[in-house]
Scaffold this active site. Structure first.
Site, PDB file in Angstrom:
ATOM      1  N   CYS A  94      62.736 -71.652 105.371  1.00 48.48           N
ATOM      2  CA  CYS A  94      62.335 -70.562 106.258  1.00 48.48           C
ATOM      3  C   CYS A  94      63.196 -69.606 106.056  1.00 48.48           C
ATOM      4  O   CYS A  94      64.120 -69.791 105.501  1.00 48.48           O
ATOM      5  CB  CYS A  94      62.067 -71.281 107.626  1.00 48.48           C
ATOM      6  SG  CYS A  94      61.050 -72.672 107.776  1.00 48.48           S
ATOM      7  N   GLU A 134      55.349 -72.096  81.077  1.00 51.03           N
ATOM      8  CA  GLU A 134      55.745 -71.060  82.028  1.00 51.03           C
ATOM      9  C   GLU A 134      54.503 -70.094  82.331  1.00 51.03           C
ATOM     10  O   GLU A 134      54.106 -69.836  83.305  1.00 51.03           O
ATOM     11  CB  GLU A 134      56.822 -70.226  81.562  1.00 51.03           C
ATOM     12  CG  GLU A 134      57.185 -68.734  82.324  1.00 51.03           C
ATOM     13  CD  GLU A 134      57.700 -69.326  83.862  1.00 51.03           C
ATOM     14  OE1 GLU A 134      58.001 -70.461  84.089  1.00 51.03           O
ATOM     15  OE2 GLU A 134      57.546 -68.211  84.779  1.00 51.03           O
ATOM     16  N   ASN A 173      66.121 -73.358 109.774  1.00 54.71           N
ATOM     17  CA  ASN A 173      65.826 -73.223 108.516  1.00 54.71           C
ATOM     18  C   ASN A 173      66.468 -74.540 107.879  1.00 54.71           C
ATOM     19  O   ASN A 173      67.566 -74.716 107.968  1.00 54.71           O
ATOM     20  CB  ASN A 173      66.175 -72.088 107.815  1.00 54.71           C
ATOM     21  CG  ASN A 173      66.186 -72.326 106.240  1.00 54.71           C
ATOM     22  OD1 ASN A 173      65.079 -73.084 105.718  1.00 54.71           O
ATOM     23  ND2 ASN A 173      67.042 -71.843 105.359  1.00 54.71           N
ATOM     24  N   HIS A 207      46.277 -84.968  70.446  1.00 59.90           N
ATOM     25  CA  HIS A 207      46.416 -86.383  70.757  1.00 59.90           C
ATOM     26  C   HIS A 207      45.985 -86.570  72.269  1.00 59.90           C
ATOM     27  O   HIS A 207      46.249 -87.552  72.959  1.00 59.90           O
ATOM     28  CB  HIS A 207      47.962 -86.473  70.856  1.00 59.90           C
ATOM     29  CG  HIS A 207      48.624 -86.577  69.513  1.00 59.90           C
ATOM     30  ND1 HIS A 207      48.448 -87.429  68.570  1.00 59.90           N
ATOM     31  CD2 HIS A 207      49.393 -85.523  68.728  1.00 59.90           C
ATOM     32  CE1 HIS A 207      49.247 -87.142  67.547  1.00 59.90           C
ATOM     33  NE2 HIS A 207      49.801 -85.920  67.773  1.00 59.90           N
ATOM     34  N   ARG A 210      60.440 -66.563 102.034  1.00 56.67           N
ATOM     35  CA  ARG A 210      60.756 -67.756 102.174  1.00 56.67           C
ATOM     36  C   ARG A 210      59.733 -68.683 102.947  1.00 56.67           C
ATOM     37  O   ARG A 210      59.945 -70.033 103.027  1.00 56.67           O
ATOM     38  CB  ARG A 210      62.214 -67.769 102.781  1.00 56.67           C
ATOM     39  CG  ARG A 210      63.272 -67.008 102.196  1.00 56.67           C
ATOM     40  CD  ARG A 210      64.729 -67.106 103.337  1.00 56.67           C
ATOM     41  NE  ARG A 210      65.091 -68.137 103.275  1.00 56.67           N
ATOM     42  CZ  ARG A 210      65.974 -68.903 102.761  1.00 56.67           C
ATOM     43  NH1 ARG A 210      66.421 -68.075 101.423  1.00 56.67           N
ATOM     44  NH2 ARG A 210      66.357 -70.131 102.708  1.00 56.67           N
TER      45      ARG A 210
END
Ligand code: AGP
Length: 616
Positions: free
Chosen positions: A2, A489, A101, A512, A27
């Site tokens: 947080c 990514e 936090n 595969h 956050r």
């Protein structure tokens, strides 16, 4: 995971706190809240579910007076995201308020003990247990607030960055930390103090910061120097550091979203990252970490790279770069796996931690373990003065400025830039790369920023292509060699912000298993630039086309072969294969951005995510 912010001084606290929360929203944004204390000793708490803007709307019209205050933006861990579980939490008497936090791991047992003493709990959070424990300790042992917090924290297992205000101490704000970040901003003459989870809320007011360390408590009162002690009641002196980043760097600068701004920032930020480290006339790299710790680094028997998410993807590329240029064996591990598997580590090992925030709980724990077992720790971090930067014995900052968008973009290319410089310089020192190749690659690296600019010229085309694929339910990303981690990514970026399921594979692995998924509904993004595996990737494209998969190819400019196979082509400039990821990732960032925008998603603050994962 947080964000917390606190203020004590002569100004009205509410606008400062609100502004600070907005900067910390990366956050978490499940709920937000504020507690204010004025000189009539009136303590008030306002909370709202969701983003800080909801708190702003909800609290307007109320009494927002007070020159002392604490505030919180939440990423839920204990208890669903709702107002009841939002911080600040009151103690039973409503005399004390806290923001937190972290995670109090033994909160259940403390709660049971307090319930036996007659304490009731309103929320499902671990934080409410902590504020009740502080109130209980204060009353039972007849303590002032500071020693009561100090004593209560000795009973706590877990992680915390906390800020506390108390009606009976109207000129005091208390803060403490263990394993969660906490920065203290100090104005001249100790007239004002600010605390926050990172420096971004403070820099508008003061550049002078103190990084509070684990198990330290700080008492702030106007006109007095901060009182800092550890849990053993020993007094602590800290040096005051100057924060240098520019406020403009954390504002959107005319872009609709931080993510888009940060994508476009990459050429400048990569130049920042190389500035002072690459001599462009001699095509030479000088990294101070490598100069200062040359023997330890060039004699490493093994390098272990640790990271999570995007930083782990950068680590996969770090392995390829270091093994190619420096010929030292490299292992790459998820920090979260490494920390719990009793790894074999020797004193000849170098552990490289990669982290944008420098606060990722799993990476911190993994690093501490490696350090205890004698490895030499090297940090590749963005956030200056962050926990990982301080745990590391040495390292190289990526210097790309604050990254606010939850989906990492410029941090990834910054990490790759540092890893490339590190691998080349290490290889040069070890004599494992030919001189000519070294100078050539250094020169090519310095040209990457302008080559990225060329990709931006295709933004409109990427936007058009994004429309074709917006409503796909799944995506496959394929790449080989240096472009395999880029495929991972690219898939992660799409998942994070558009909520479309996407997987990255090494192109040759498709046959595969994953090839069974291919049909006319499946978009397949193939990174098929002209490198040593180009012909192989072309064959993989044909295999997908034969099964009616819809190809979107990232190709080297001037490629005609793949143009005949699909019309969805994005061209990138030619660069040596070792540097390709710095280029090929850019169109994938833009593609995921536009798909998410087409779907109306919140790209800067995607659901369920937080920028900095400070819980395990
Ligand atoms: C990237 O887009 C993600 N938001 C996430 O995977 C991130 O890279 C990961 O949580 C690690 O964070 P760090 O670099 O701050 O340690």
């Amino acid at each position: 995971m947080c964000g917390i912010v606190g203020y004590i001084g002569k100004k009205e606290a509410f606008p400062i706190l609100l502004d600070g929360l907005k900067k910390l929203e990366y956050r978490g944004y499940d709920s937000a809240g504020v507690a204010l204390l004025n000189d009539q000793q009136s303590l008030r708490v306002y909370k709202a579910k969701g983003k800080v803007i909801n708190l702003e709307e909800k609290s307007s019209g109320n009494d927002l007076s007070g020159t002392i205050g604490i505030a919180h933006t939440r990423w839920a861990t204990h208890g669903e995201p709702c107002e009841k579980n939002a911080h600040p939490h009151y103690s039973s008497s409503e005399e004390i308020a806290i923001v937190h936090n972290g995670i109090i791991e033994n909160y259940q047992s403390i709660k049971k003990d307090l319930q036996k003493e007659g304490y009731n709990f309103i929320s499902e959070t671990d934080t409410e247990v902590l504020v009740q424990l502080i109130e209980y300790t204060k009353a039972k042992y007849h303590l002032e607030l500071f020693p009561a917090v100090q004593k209560a924290l000795t009973c706590v297992i877990g992680a915390y960055a906390i800020a506390i205000i108390d009606k009976s101490h109207p000129n005091t704000l208390i803060a403490a930390r263990k394993s969660s970040p906490l920065v203290l901003g100090v104005s001249d003459n100790h007239e004002e103090f600010y605390i926050a989870s990172d420096a971004s809320p403070l820099i508008e007011y003061t550049r002078n910061v103190i990084y509070i360390e684990d198990e330290e408590i700080v008492e702030l009162s106007i006109g007095k120097a901060p009182r800092i002690e550890n849990l053993q009641k020993e007094s602590i002196e800290h040096q005051v550091n100057e924060v240098s980043f520019d406020i403009g760097m954390i504002e959107k600068g005319g872009f609709p979203h931080f993510m888009l701004k940060e994508i476009y920032d990459q050429p400048d930020r990569l130049n920042d990252c190389m500035r002072g480290r690459i001599n462009k006339e001699l095509n030479e790299i000088k990294l101070s970490a490598l100069i200062d710790h040359k023997d330890r680094l060039i004699n490493a028997e093994r390098i272990i790279i640790l990271g999570c998410g995007t930083s782990w993807h950068a680590g996969l590329l770090g392995k390829q770069l270091i093994e190619s240029f420096a010929r030292i064996p490299v292992e790459v591990e998820y920090s979260s796996e490494f920390r719990y598997r009793n790894p074999i580590i020797s004193e000849k090992d170098v552990v490289i931690a990669i982290s944008q925030s420098g606060e990722t709980a799993d990476t911190i724990a993994a690093l501490k373990l490696a350090k205890e077992r004698g490895a030499f720790i090297f940090g590749i971090v963005n956030a200056i003065g962050s926990s990982i930067a301080r745990i590391a014995e040495t390292g190289t900052y990526i210097h790309v400025g604050p990254e606010i968008g939850v989906a990492s973009t410029k941090a990834f290319t910054g990490q790759l830039n540092v890893l490339t410089m590190f691998a080349l310089a290490l290889g040069y020192e070890r004599g494992s790369i030919e001189k000519e190749k070294y100078h050539h690659l250094v020169n090519e690296l310095t040209q990457i920023p302008e080559k990225i600019e060329k990709i931006f010229a295709q933004e409109e085309k990427i936007q058009e292509i994004s429309k074709i694929f917006t409503y796909a339910r799944n995506f496959i990303y394929l790449g080989r060699g240096f472009n395999y981690p880029v495929a991972l990514e690219g898939a992660l970026k799409l998942k994070e912000i558009s909520y479309i399921h996407a997987e990255g594979y090494p192109a040759a692995e498709m046959k595969h298993g994953p090839i069974a998924l291919i049909d006319e509904e499946m978009p397949v993004v193939v990174i098929s630039t002209k490198d040593n595996v180009y012909e192989k990737v072309v064959s993989n494209i044909q295999e997908v086309s034969a099964r009616k998969g819809r190809i979107l190819a990232i190709v080297t400019e001037g490629d005609t072969e793949i143009k005949n196979m699909t019309e969805n082509i994005i061209e990138v400039p030619h660069v040596p294969s070792e540097l390709e990821p710095l280029i090929t990732v850019i169109p994938l960032q833009l593609l995921s951005y536009y798909i998410a925008i087409n779907k109306g998603k919140d790209v800067d603050q995607p659901r369920n995510l937080a920028k900095s994962v400070t819980v395990e």
